[in-house]
Scaffold this active site. Structure first.
Site, PDB file in Angstrom:
ATOM      1  N   GLY A 181       0.741  -1.256   0.000  1.00 43.09           N
ATOM      2  CA  GLY A 181       0.000   0.000   0.000  1.00 43.09           C
ATOM      3  C   GLY A 181       0.765   1.297   0.000  1.00 43.09           C
ATOM      4  O   GLY A 181       0.129   2.358   0.009  1.00 43.09           O
ATOM      5  N   GLY A 183       2.655   2.720  -2.369  1.00 43.69           N
ATOM      6  CA  GLY A 183       2.885   3.312  -3.681  1.00 43.69           C
ATOM      7  C   GLY A 183       1.999   4.513  -3.971  1.00 43.69           C
ATOM      8  O   GLY A 183       0.878   4.623  -3.466  1.00 43.69           O
ATOM      9  N   CYS A 186      -1.247   3.450  -5.552  1.00 40.65           N
ATOM     10  CA  CYS A 186      -1.887   2.296  -4.911  1.00 40.65           C
ATOM     11  C   CYS A 186      -2.943   2.781  -3.931  1.00 40.65           C
ATOM     12  O   CYS A 186      -2.696   3.697  -3.149  1.00 40.65           O
ATOM     13  CB  CYS A 186      -0.840   1.462  -4.172  1.00 40.65           C
ATOM     14  SG  CYS A 186      -1.522  -0.003  -3.358  1.00 40.65           S
TER      15      CYS A 186
END
Length: 346
Positions: A181, A183, A186
């Protein structure tokens, strides 16, 4: 239900504490590292920064350019066998040290991986990539891949906790991708509530991996060169970049022109855009876990690479590390509430 009450930290929560140094210049810092692997006879030498296996980042053209700097590229999994063959036909032998074939864990993924590796046995690195590395199916797939390709260096992920790093290494992986998570494109943490702040994930996972002789990749969350340094300082062996390598000539994604300015499309591989492009749409049992954004066009990736490599060398001079390998030993992090003065930041 239980709650872990100790605080977990991300890149924004820490900064390096400077230390006395005998280094006179950034030019004295070596960023090259050499790694031997847990299950493979291969060794690797280079600058341990990787382009993510996203189709907007992990492209053939990106691999050729980054290899010139000694950087690694995990090629995205959507290239065909024919495209691989055409690319490798003219590739230099040295390029094989800086690229990995990426794959998922489905039956078609397995068939395609086997076909490419059988046609191109000189490929040494395989990246088995799923969003959730905690499934029994994933562990079994890693184990089966190791049995099928005993000489390959296997990258597997993603996970964020030490016990899963250990299980994947014992099951046949050499390098574990760490990050759920963080990114820039993301949305897993928003859609699922699942995640782990990246600095704490690196510290925990590096400790587990190094105890067994494996390595980890910090995957995601780097927004500025200092974040790459922090990942190395926390114990990451490799750092994987997505958004920092988007928007370049070598990046994938559609080029868009608006009001005289150029942009390139960048999206998460679990986004609706990626699902529409590669699997015919978003399945009705899942949600999109990625954003689609437009990144300002940034020209050749060379200038960006030189910028962040310069930043890492500068970090090393501030803490007295003459080699990247020494950075984690020279690292003391301080907890902070702010990173920079943002008065003139748009």
């Amino acid at each position: 239900m239980r709650i872990e009450s100790d605080i977990k930290l991300g890149f924004k929560d820490v900064m390096f504490r400077p230390k006395r140094s005998t280094l006179k210049s950034r030019s004295e810092v070596s960023l090259n590292r050499t790694f031997k692997f847990m299950h493979s006879s291969h060794s690797w030498t280079g600058v341990p920064i990787m382009a993510a296996n996203m189709d907007t980042v992990g492209t053939f053209s990106m691999a050729e350019k980054l290899a010139n700097h000694g950087l690694f590229t995990t090629i995205h999994k959507h290239y065909s066998l024919q495209e691989w063959s055409e690319f490798l036909k003219d590739a230099s032998t040295s390029l094989y040290n800086f690229i990995a074939l990426s794959t998922g864990t489905g039956p078609k993924d397995s068939e395609k991986t086997e076909l490419i590796l059988n046609n191109h046995p000189e490929l040494k690195y395989v990246c088995i990539d799923v969003a959730n590395g905690y499934s029994e199916h994933f562990v079994n797939y890693v184990r089966a891949t190791r049995e099928k390709f005993p000489d390959k260096v296997i990258i597997a992920g993603n996970v964020v906790t030490g016990e899963m790093v250990e299980e994947l290494l014992i099951s046949g992986a050499d390098i574990i991708k760490v990050g759920i998570g963080p990114g820039s494109v993301c949305t897993t943490r928003v859609k699922t509530g699942v995640g782990y702040p990246q600095i704490s994930a690196i510290i925990e996972c590096a400790d587990a991996a190094h105890g067994l002789g494996g390595q980890i990749i910090s995957d995601g969350g780097c927004a500025v060169p200092g974040d790459i340094s922090k990942a190395f300082g926390a114990g990451a062996d490799f750092v994987m970049l997505g958004g920092m390598l988007a928007g370049h000539d070598e990046s994938g994604g559609e080029t868009i022109e608006r009001d005289g300015l150029k942009y390139k499309q960048f999206y998460g591989m679990s986004s609706e855009t990626a699902m529409n492009k590669h699997v015919g749409g978003l399945a009705n049992y899942r949600a999109s876990e990625g954003k689609t954004v437009e990144v300002p066009y940034r020209g050749s990736v060379d200038q960006t690479v030189n910028d962040f490599l310069g930043g890492i060398r500068s970090t090393c001079t501030y803490v007295g590390a003459s080699r990247l390998k020494e950075l984690t030993k020279r690292t003391t992090f301080i907890r902070v509430n702010e990173q920079e003065n943002r008065v003139y930041t748009k």
